[in-house]
Design an enzyme around this catalytic site. Sequence first.
Site, short mmCIF file in Angstrom:
data_model
loop_
_atom_site.label_atom_id
_atom_site.label_comp_id
_atom_site.label_asym_id
_atom_site.label_seq_id
_atom_site.Cartn_x
_atom_site.Cartn_y
_atom_site.Cartn_z
N GLU A 509 -78.47 -7.16 -36.59
CA GLU A 509 -78.07 -8.35 -37.32
C GLU A 509 -76.61 -8.66 -37.04
O GLU A 509 -75.82 -7.74 -36.83
CB GLU A 509 -78.19 -8.06 -38.82
CG GLU A 509 -79.13 -8.93 -39.58
CD GLU A 509 -79.36 -8.33 -40.96
OE1 GLU A 509 -80.51 -8.30 -41.39
OE2 GLU A 509 -78.37 -7.89 -41.59
N LYS A 511 -72.89 -9.13 -37.86
CA LYS A 511 -72.02 -8.66 -38.94
C LYS A 511 -70.99 -9.74 -39.18
O LYS A 511 -70.04 -9.90 -38.40
CB LYS A 511 -71.35 -7.34 -38.55
CG LYS A 511 -70.42 -6.79 -39.63
CD LYS A 511 -70.01 -5.37 -39.30
CE LYS A 511 -68.98 -4.79 -40.24
NZ LYS A 511 -68.78 -5.42 -41.52
N ARG A 516 -68.64 -9.46 -48.93
CA ARG A 516 -69.97 -9.13 -49.40
C ARG A 516 -70.23 -9.81 -50.74
O ARG A 516 -69.36 -9.81 -51.62
CB ARG A 516 -70.07 -7.61 -49.58
CG ARG A 516 -71.47 -7.06 -49.70
CD ARG A 516 -72.13 -6.98 -48.34
NE ARG A 516 -73.42 -6.28 -48.42
CZ ARG A 516 -73.59 -5.00 -48.08
NH1 ARG A 516 -72.57 -4.27 -47.67
NH2 ARG A 516 -74.79 -4.45 -48.14
N ARG A 532 -68.81 -6.25 -53.55
CA ARG A 532 -69.38 -4.96 -53.13
C ARG A 532 -69.09 -3.87 -54.15
O ARG A 532 -69.75 -2.85 -54.19
CB ARG A 532 -68.84 -4.56 -51.76
CG ARG A 532 -67.33 -4.56 -51.70
CD ARG A 532 -66.85 -4.14 -50.36
NE ARG A 532 -66.85 -2.68 -50.26
CZ ARG A 532 -66.48 -2.00 -49.20
NH1 ARG A 532 -66.15 -2.63 -48.12
NH2 ARG A 532 -66.48 -0.69 -49.20
N GLU A 564 -73.43 -12.20 -47.25
CA GLU A 564 -72.02 -12.21 -46.87
C GLU A 564 -71.53 -13.65 -47.07
O GLU A 564 -72.16 -14.60 -46.59
CB GLU A 564 -71.89 -11.77 -45.40
CG GLU A 564 -70.49 -11.48 -44.96
CD GLU A 564 -70.01 -10.05 -45.23
OE1 GLU A 564 -70.82 -9.22 -45.68
OE2 GLU A 564 -68.82 -9.79 -45.02
N LYS A 668 -80.17 -1.95 -38.21
CA LYS A 668 -80.87 -1.44 -39.39
C LYS A 668 -82.26 -0.92 -39.04
O LYS A 668 -82.98 -1.58 -38.27
CB LYS A 668 -81.01 -2.54 -40.43
CG LYS A 668 -79.70 -3.05 -40.96
CD LYS A 668 -79.91 -4.22 -41.91
CE LYS A 668 -78.58 -4.62 -42.53
NZ LYS A 668 -78.73 -5.80 -43.38
N ARG A 679 -73.38 5.08 -47.74
CA ARG A 679 -73.08 4.74 -46.36
C ARG A 679 -74.17 5.44 -45.58
O ARG A 679 -74.06 6.60 -45.23
CB ARG A 679 -71.68 5.26 -46.00
CG ARG A 679 -71.05 4.58 -44.82
CD ARG A 679 -69.61 5.01 -44.65
NE ARG A 679 -68.68 4.27 -45.49
CZ ARG A 679 -68.29 3.02 -45.26
NH1 ARG A 679 -68.75 2.38 -44.22
NH2 ARG A 679 -67.44 2.43 -46.06
N LYS A 685 -73.08 0.35 -37.99
CA LYS A 685 -72.34 -0.85 -37.60
C LYS A 685 -71.76 -0.65 -36.21
O LYS A 685 -71.38 0.44 -35.82
CB LYS A 685 -71.29 -1.24 -38.61
CG LYS A 685 -70.21 -0.26 -38.89
CD LYS A 685 -69.26 -0.83 -39.94
CE LYS A 685 -68.45 0.28 -40.58
NZ LYS A 685 -67.54 -0.22 -41.59
#
Lengths: 857, 265
Positions: A509, A511, A516, A532, A564, A668, A679, A685
Amino acid sequence: MAPKRSSTALNSASGGGKQQNIAKFFGGKTNADSVNTPKIGAQASTSGSTGVQKKTAVASLQTSRPVAEVASATFSGREAVHAQPQLKRLRKAGTVTQTAATDAEDLADRSPSPSPRQENTTPAKSKSPAKRKSRTPAAGSPEETKATSAHPPSPAGRRPQMATSPAATDLTGSSADDEGQADRDDEAASNKRRKKAVLKAPASTAKVAGVGKSALAAAELHAKYEAGQAATWEAGAPVPFAFLAQTFTAIDATTKRTEITNILTDALRTIIATTPDDLLPTAYLLNNRVAPAHAGVELGIGDAILIKAISSVTGRNEKSIKEEAAKSGDLSSIANAAKGKQGLIGKVTANTIRSVFKTFRDIAKIEGNKSQDHKKALISKLLTASGKGSNEAGYIIRLLQGKLRIGLQEQGLLVGLAQAAFLERESAGRDTSSLAPRLEAAAQTVKQVFSECPSLDELVPALLGGPIKDLPKSVRFKPGVPIKAMLAKPTNGVTEVLDKFQDTQFTVEYKYDGERAQVHVDERGHVTIYSRNSEDMTGKYPDLAQRMPDLLAPDVKSLVVDCEAVAWDPKEGKIRPFQVLSTRKRKDVTVGSIQVQVVLFAFDCLFLNGESLLSKPLTERREALVGSMTAKPGQMEFATFKTSHDVEELGNFLNESVAAGMEGLIVKSLDSTYEPSKRSVNWLKLKKDYLEGVGDTFDVVVIGAWHGRGKRTGVYGSYLLAIYDDENEQFQTISKIGTGFSEELLKTLHGQLNEHVIDAPRTYYRWGESLVPEVWFDAQVVWEVKAADLSISPLHKAAAGLVDPTKGISIRFPRLVKTREDKSPDQATSPEQVAEMYNKQVLLSKTKGKAADDDDD
Amino acid sequence: MFEARLTQGGLLKKVLEAIKDLVSDANFDCSPTGFSLQAMDSSHVSLVAMQLRSDGFEHYRCDRNLNMGLNLGNMAKMLKCANNDDIITMKAEDAGDTVTFMFESPSQDRISDFELKLMDIDSEQLGIPDTDYAATVKMPSAEFARICKDLASIGETVAISVTKDGVKFSTSGDIGSANITVRQNTAVDKPDEQTVIDLNEPVMLTFALRYLNSFAKATPLSPCVIMSMSKELPVVVEYRIADMGHISFYLAPKIDDEEMEDGNE
């Protein structure tokens, strides 16, 4: 009108002797005699109002205990002060076992004594032979007893609280310290294992099977512990704050996780067994909060007001307190010492857990004109009512500062709550062998439900209301209570991603470079947007909230989506960088006045029509997401994603994303669940600069600087950076940064950081002896820095002990990326992350070129 | 019905000035014997007890005991409106919710009425025992006020030590230290200027200077101050008001913790 006066005259006529006079003065009406037989004397009868008299009676009944004891504390303050450090030493020496017996005898002598006053006054001379003798470390018990009797709720309470763990470890045969060390090693090792395990296994699998030796030992203790005994208050009566202060002190005195949990569990059990109503305020105070994170209720107390309050109750000057605080950086110990040194006149009603918590909530609510005076008055009242000997005043200050610093984390609190509730409510008659895994299971359940519904307001009543196994039914994720965002792990490049997700279906995806936003729509159609960190950001994004209802599919009644929020240029029709978004006002934005337009990129759906989707796989959540909303360009769009296993294609996608103004990609696993606040390895990421230098950037805290020379005269030439060790509550240096600043930036930073200059390093800073900065800063400013690589360094303390037993890890050639205003210092990069990145780097350099390697080992 | 007429109205103003910074709200006690007050400051460190006897008033009537809860700041505000030579009369109904202050100029050409709302104040009364103090010092009040003021510029606390020769005030701070000794001095003709020490045993206590300076605001009420001390007891700082009564301040001492420090290492 009827002016009220509750008035109690002492039967001074009969008294006479000097000792008694002292009692009257210092204890006011509160010495043991007068509490037991409150006399409504001449003065009271003159007041004429029966209501008033009744009030007096009630008051003296309810408060008699803590009151009497505080009175004694006031008088014997000095012993209490003595006893505290003494106690610590005793525990260290592991000689507490004996104490219990002597303690009890002594108490038996003491408590029914009709004139405790006498004892409390004479030792004030404190040069009595007994006192002298008791100072030798071996003869510990009298000293400990003093502490107990000198302090409010103690008599019985202190002993089990303070002594349980070490004393009990003694029972197992080996010396307390060795055993403790073993515990610790065991714990540390299992911690490490767990951390590693996280890399492989989905974190949701509860590790009940792996109950360690220490857990079994603890279970055995728990089975024997009788919670009611520790209480010095009557069942149902408000729990004295001193009891909590003692618990804090006991927790602070150890660094062993198991011991902390045991102390906490015992204390919470005592409360559940006696006054379960106080469990909620206790939990909040232990968590150092006044309300759930999302409620946005903050105490907002600065040091200046605390200094004023301390000054007003101790007779010290504000100026000298300020100076001392600048030196030591610790207002709490100043408060406690100042309070301990000032004698009192008359009765002080002791703080209770609920009174302290209520006052905190009141303080958080105060606003407007004269709010500072009002807050100061409330704080002063709390300090006045703080007894001596348990550092009550100190803990009040620390709680108000939001810096409890006793090494208790939220997770630890949850374990304590789980165990206490289980042991008090469910464990009757169980044998200890099965107890340990059950406790572990209870803790896992509580942690799990709390991660999905992080609100003590929900959790605590549910814990008290029914068995723990039913918690998932009552404490559930729902709109209005945000969960902490799931976070992604950094990686080094496309290859590493492919390695990690070898056998997994995954998707990639964009970023987005924004903020957030967790958007909640409840059954009434009310929209709330959370950050977040679960802060309510609806005030910052009223435009987003306003447009949500139009975007919802017709059959959507309630919804939570993870998104986001990205700055948007409506003219050009494209997104703008984070720097633009950060210029948006933070609070009280009105839709009409918005300068920076925002588009929402939705990428996950966590809740739909009354049902939590957290445990559903990503594929299913994505379907739900797409089905629940309609994308509108410039308003709400779904995050761009691609599902592919081809290195080339991913590389191209990464380049595409960078070209489109992204920070990089998020990879993901398609069958992963949503893991709040973790995390997780299921999200990786891939930042655009991954292929150059170290994988991720670091969020570091600026704690010091050196003055510039030459061209840089007048500004700071270089800065000392630190990471934050959450476990030990320390800032550990990681690097010195001195390159990559423009002259202009140096000036700006100089100005910004000068606001945070402190005279001496904080006690919780860890730095290399040969790298001492010329100026220290309070840990306030967070920078995002990029670095070339990591290396073991004797100059820095970051992650010391994790990779090298003594040396820390440093980052080389750091460059400032930006100031992270959205992050607080305690959200800086952690030692674990640094260690992990280091290990990964070592591994990469070893196995360069090899496609398939497992870096988990 | 309570009614009290005070010819020297300035006195009531001075009383208020002396206590209003220490205590914000307090109950005044009106009884046939007099008009009194006992109140503790909010930090429980000091206590003030004031008594104006009924026979000191020009006219005094109190049918029933009465408590008047007042905000002292507001009361002082009203009393400030009286001239120092005004005659002040206080009046309150038994079940009323106000107290009236009437100011009459000496020539009777100006009469003002101020009505102050009463408040409900929860307070407790401490029985203050009669104590034989180890040391009692009577000294000029202005001298005492000056010492407290001077020392407060150096340090936060003052150690007061009384021996048969004199009374020593000591302090220390960041910039240095200071000692002031006042000797016994009974030779002066005027008793108000004497320093008289009545000693059973030597005593030394330490106090926060801020409170003592606050007490010293009562200086205009009396030419001399009487300080009574015993080990580990609050000091009493008493100002006697001629023909009327007194205002006494009690201050809890600092707890000396030197022993703890020796004891720990």
